[in-house]
Design a protein around this motif. Structure first.
Motif, PDB file in Angstrom:
ATOM      1  N   ASN A 171       0.787  -1.315   0.080  1.00  0.00           N
ATOM      2  CA  ASN A 171       0.150   0.071   0.077  1.00  0.00           C
ATOM      3  C   ASN A 171       0.963   1.340  -0.016  1.00  0.00           C
ATOM      4  OD1 ASN A 171      -2.221  -1.660   0.085  1.00  0.00           O
ATOM      5  ND2 ASN A 171      -2.792  -1.026   1.996  1.00  0.00           N
ATOM      6  N   ALA A 172       2.006   1.298   0.651  1.00  0.00           N
ATOM      7  CA  ALA A 172       2.786   2.375   0.730  1.00  0.00           C
ATOM      8  C   ALA A 172       3.356   2.768  -0.665  1.00  0.00           C
ATOM      9  CB  ALA A 172       3.995   2.193   1.862  1.00  0.00           C
ATOM     10  N   THR A 173       3.660   1.923  -1.436  1.00  0.00           N
ATOM     11  CA  THR A 173       3.912   2.147  -2.931  1.00  0.00           C
ATOM     12  C   THR A 173       3.162   2.771  -3.516  1.00  0.00           C
ATOM     13  OG1 THR A 173       5.711   0.117  -2.554  1.00  0.00           O
ATOM     14  CG2 THR A 173       5.130   1.054  -4.835  1.00  0.00           C
ATOM     15  N   LEU A 174       1.894   2.239  -3.519  1.00  0.00           N
ATOM     16  CA  LEU A 174       0.745   2.737  -4.200  1.00  0.00           C
ATOM     17  C   LEU A 174       0.514   4.188  -4.074  1.00  0.00           C
ATOM     18  CD1 LEU A 174      -2.744   1.077  -4.792  1.00  0.00           C
ATOM     19  CD2 LEU A 174      -2.644   3.468  -4.112  1.00  0.00           C
ATOM     20  N   TYR A 175       0.553   4.579  -2.689  1.00  0.00           N
ATOM     21  CA  TYR A 175       0.347   5.755  -2.271  1.00  0.00           C
ATOM     22  C   TYR A 175       1.252   6.888  -2.486  1.00  0.00           C
ATOM     23  CZ  TYR A 175      -4.026   4.350   0.328  1.00  0.00           C
ATOM     24  OH  TYR A 175      -5.270   4.006   0.598  1.00  0.00           O
ATOM     25  N   ARG A 176       2.496   6.262  -2.318  1.00  0.00           N
ATOM     26  CA  ARG A 176       3.475   7.023  -3.115  1.00  0.00           C
ATOM     27  C   ARG A 176       3.521   7.644  -4.581  1.00  0.00           C
ATOM     28  NH1 ARG A 176       7.218   4.015  -0.955  1.00  0.00           N
ATOM     29  NH2 ARG A 176       7.935   2.828  -2.973  1.00  0.00           N
ATOM     30  N   HIS A 177       3.044   6.914  -5.206  1.00  0.00           N
ATOM     31  CA  HIS A 177       2.574   7.138  -6.784  1.00  0.00           C
ATOM     32  C   HIS A 177       1.376   7.875  -6.806  1.00  0.00           C
ATOM     33  CE1 HIS A 177       5.632   5.135  -8.502  1.00  0.00           C
ATOM     34  NE2 HIS A 177       5.688   3.925  -7.766  1.00  0.00           N
ATOM     35  N   PHE A 178       0.142   7.493  -6.237  1.00  0.00           N
ATOM     36  CA  PHE A 178      -1.040   8.057  -6.151  1.00  0.00           C
ATOM     37  C   PHE A 178      -1.566   8.511  -4.899  1.00  0.00           C
ATOM     38  CE2 PHE A 178      -0.362   5.099  -9.711  1.00  0.00           C
ATOM     39  CZ  PHE A 178      -0.230   6.411 -10.706  1.00  0.00           C
ATOM     40  N   PRO A 179      -1.441   9.627  -4.311  1.00  0.00           N
ATOM     41  CA  PRO A 179      -1.663   9.818  -2.781  1.00  0.00           C
ATOM     42  C   PRO A 179      -3.212   9.698  -2.524  1.00  0.00           C
ATOM     43  CG  PRO A 179      -1.327  11.944  -4.011  1.00  0.00           C
ATOM     44  CD  PRO A 179      -0.884  10.820  -4.796  1.00  0.00           C
ATOM     45  N   ASP A 180      -4.206   9.856  -3.556  1.00  0.00           N
ATOM     46  CA  ASP A 180      -5.636   9.392  -3.159  1.00  0.00           C
ATOM     47  C   ASP A 180      -6.304   8.935  -4.316  1.00  0.00           C
ATOM     48  OD1 ASP A 180      -6.302  11.654  -4.909  1.00  0.00           O
ATOM     49  OD2 ASP A 180      -5.397  13.040  -3.365  1.00  0.00           O
ATOM     50  N   ARG A 181      -7.458   8.473  -4.106  1.00  0.00           N
ATOM     51  CA  ARG A 181      -8.331   8.059  -5.277  1.00  0.00           C
ATOM     52  C   ARG A 181      -8.494   8.729  -6.569  1.00  0.00           C
ATOM     53  NH1 ARG A 181     -11.530   3.595  -4.845  1.00  0.00           N
ATOM     54  NH2 ARG A 181     -11.186   3.422  -2.564  1.00  0.00           N
ATOM     55  N   ASP A 182      -8.804  10.005  -6.093  1.00  0.00           N
ATOM     56  CA  ASP A 182      -9.047  10.960  -7.338  1.00  0.00           C
ATOM     57  C   ASP A 182      -7.719  11.025  -8.209  1.00  0.00           C
ATOM     58  OD1 ASP A 182     -11.680  11.303  -6.318  1.00  0.00           O
ATOM     59  OD2 ASP A 182     -11.258  13.183  -5.452  1.00  0.00           O
ATOM     60  N   THR A 183      -6.713  11.061  -7.753  1.00  0.00           N
ATOM     61  CA  THR A 183      -5.576  10.940  -8.504  1.00  0.00           C
ATOM     62  C   THR A 183      -5.293   9.917  -9.105  1.00  0.00           C
ATOM     63  OG1 THR A 183      -4.401  12.626  -6.721  1.00  0.00           O
ATOM     64  CG2 THR A 183      -3.120  11.347  -8.301  1.00  0.00           C
ATOM     65  N   LEU A 184      -5.725   8.629  -8.685  1.00  0.00           N
ATOM     66  CA  LEU A 184      -5.575   7.369  -9.150  1.00  0.00           C
ATOM     67  C   LEU A 184      -6.399   7.212 -10.356  1.00  0.00           C
ATOM     68  CD1 LEU A 184      -4.282   4.621  -9.303  1.00  0.00           C
ATOM     69  CD2 LEU A 184      -5.883   3.955  -7.558  1.00  0.00           C
ATOM     70  N   VAL A 185      -7.938   7.547 -10.127  1.00  0.00           N
ATOM     71  CA  VAL A 185      -8.703   7.562 -11.236  1.00  0.00           C
ATOM     72  C   VAL A 185      -8.275   8.486 -12.327  1.00  0.00           C
ATOM     73  CG1 VAL A 185     -11.034   8.130 -11.716  1.00  0.00           C
ATOM     74  CG2 VAL A 185     -10.733   7.053  -9.642  1.00  0.00           C
ATOM     75  N   HIS A 186      -8.077   9.748 -12.192  1.00  0.00           N
ATOM     76  CA  HIS A 186      -7.487  10.575 -13.180  1.00  0.00           C
ATOM     77  C   HIS A 186      -6.223   9.997 -13.989  1.00  0.00           C
ATOM     78  CE1 HIS A 186      -6.043  14.500 -14.842  1.00  0.00           C
ATOM     79  NE2 HIS A 186      -4.571  13.776 -14.443  1.00  0.00           N
ATOM     80  N   HIS A 187      -5.494   9.100 -13.384  1.00  0.00           N
ATOM     81  CA  HIS A 187      -4.259   8.507 -14.181  1.00  0.00           C
ATOM     82  C   HIS A 187      -4.585   7.512 -14.880  1.00  0.00           C
ATOM     83  CE1 HIS A 187      -1.043  11.417 -13.385  1.00  0.00           C
ATOM     84  NE2 HIS A 187      -1.642  11.638 -12.317  1.00  0.00           N
ATOM     85  N   VAL A 188      -5.626   6.938 -14.177  1.00  0.00           N
ATOM     86  CA  VAL A 188      -6.204   5.563 -14.979  1.00  0.00           C
ATOM     87  C   VAL A 188      -6.864   6.035 -16.258  1.00  0.00           C
ATOM     88  CG1 VAL A 188      -7.931   3.531 -14.794  1.00  0.00           C
ATOM     89  CG2 VAL A 188      -6.489   4.014 -13.166  1.00  0.00           C
ATOM     90  N   VAL A 189      -7.730   6.940 -16.178  1.00  0.00           N
ATOM     91  CA  VAL A 189      -8.456   7.395 -17.340  1.00  0.00           C
ATOM     92  C   VAL A 189      -7.178   7.816 -18.406  1.00  0.00           C
ATOM     93  CG1 VAL A 189      -9.858   9.119 -18.262  1.00  0.00           C
ATOM     94  CG2 VAL A 189     -10.383   8.179 -16.195  1.00  0.00           C
ATOM     95  N   LEU A 190      -6.334   8.595 -17.811  1.00  0.00           N
ATOM     96  CA  LEU A 190      -5.327   9.115 -18.912  1.00  0.00           C
ATOM     97  C   LEU A 190      -4.519   8.005 -19.413  1.00  0.00           C
ATOM     98  CD1 LEU A 190      -4.199  12.205 -19.851  1.00  0.00           C
ATOM     99  CD2 LEU A 190      -2.693  11.672 -17.896  1.00  0.00           C
ATOM    100  N   PHE A 191      -4.021   7.058 -18.664  1.00  0.00           N
ATOM    101  CA  PHE A 191      -3.382   5.828 -19.068  1.00  0.00           C
ATOM    102  C   PHE A 191      -4.323   5.116 -20.130  1.00  0.00           C
ATOM    103  CE2 PHE A 191      -2.960   1.241 -18.127  1.00  0.00           C
ATOM    104  CZ  PHE A 191      -1.609   0.966 -18.405  1.00  0.00           C
ATOM    105  N   THR A 192      -5.554   4.857 -20.091  1.00  0.00           N
ATOM    106  CA  THR A 192      -6.206   4.219 -20.936  1.00  0.00           C
ATOM    107  C   THR A 192      -6.534   4.799 -22.260  1.00  0.00           C
ATOM    108  OG1 THR A 192      -7.480   2.895 -19.081  1.00  0.00           O
ATOM    109  CG2 THR A 192      -8.426   2.778 -21.318  1.00  0.00           C
ATOM    110  N   THR A 193      -6.930   6.119 -21.959  1.00  0.00           N
ATOM    111  CA  THR A 193      -6.793   6.814 -23.259  1.00  0.00           C
ATOM    112  C   THR A 193      -5.701   7.139 -24.081  1.00  0.00           C
ATOM    113  OG1 THR A 193      -8.454   8.399 -22.062  1.00  0.00           O
ATOM    114  CG2 THR A 193      -7.619   9.253 -23.961  1.00  0.00           C
TER     115      THR A 193
END
Length: 242
Positions: free
Chosen positions: A79-101
């Motif tokens: 979990n620490a590695t995940l939060y180091r890259h994406f500190p919160d859910r909104d940031t993760l969702v943002h980057h998943v949409v960007l990654f997929t697009t």
């Protein structure tokens, strides 16, 4: 197209006791220079991509409220590695949409460049985009999601241009019926690449690809029926989902 090769030219030797400004620097010394941005380590890049791929799969299965512990587990990280890259859910969702697009855009461009004809390129793109889970993007674009973020706007614009170019190439070659638009393609793709509701459904990917091919066969020219309404553009989809 191959990039032109360059031949390295050796720099003249520096005077004795002088500082060789062209000498290679360590990663730490380069990063310490004013204004320099250190290049991410290879393992950090791999972790980031694993997180985004795992999050996309978890969001497909559970929606954007998927437990972040589950995302970390699927990515094979703590979990620490995940939060180091994406500190919160909104940031993760943002980057998943960007990654997929961005991956779907690259697929459209590669399909058109590498396939023998424009219809083969359209088929390759459509099946690849389904594997990228593009249908999972729509549920994530809910209230609170910043659709107008400059990164996402640029990414969406690039995707629209790539898909429209791909479709236009098929229509100009007489291989794709002329009465459809890029919006028609993306609606069918997003609907058919979503998992079916409920947990009893299994192996939905195989069904998705079967039905996508049926849809693609219906796009072949000459058209065998007259479609109701008018061709949907990507701009139409944007206006109807705002």
């Amino acid at each position: 197209m191959k990039r032109p090769t360059t031949t390295a030219v050796a720099a003249p030797p520096a005077p004795e006791a002088a500082v060789d400004l062209a000498a290679p620097e360590s990663g730490r010394s380069r990063a310490s220079r004013e204004g320099a941005v250190p290049r991410p380590r290879a393992d950090a890049v791999r972790n980031r991509e694993r997180i985004l791929a795992a999050a996309r799969e978890a969001f497909v299965e559970f929606g954007s409220a998927a437990p972040l512990d589950e995302v970390a587990r699927r990515a094979g990280i703590g979990n620490a590695t995940l939060y180091r890259h994406f500190p919160d859910r909104d940031t993760l969702v943002h980057h998943v949409v960007l990654f997929t697009t961005e991956r779907v855009t690259a697929s459209a461009e590669a399909s058109l460049a590498e396939e023998p004809d424009a219809f083969a390129a359209l088929c390759r793109f459509t099946h690849t985009a389904a594997d990228e889970r593009i249908g999972a993007l729509c549920p994530m674009l809910a209230d609170g999601f910043d659709r107008d973020h400059p990164e996402l706007l640029a990414s969406s614009t690039a995707l629209a241009a790539a898909v429209e170019t791909l479709l236009a190439a098929g229509q100009e070659a007489g291989l794709v019926r002329p009465d459809i638009g890029a919006g028609d393609l993306m609606v069918a793709l997003s609907q058919l690449s979503r998992p079916l509701p409920g947990t009893a459904c299994f192996d939905t990917d195989s069904f998705a690809h079967r039905h996508l091919q049926l849809f693609l066969d219906g796009l072949r020219a000459p058209a065998r029926s007259e479609l109701p309404g008018s061709a949907a553009t990507l701009e139409d989809l944007t206006l109807k989902t705002m």
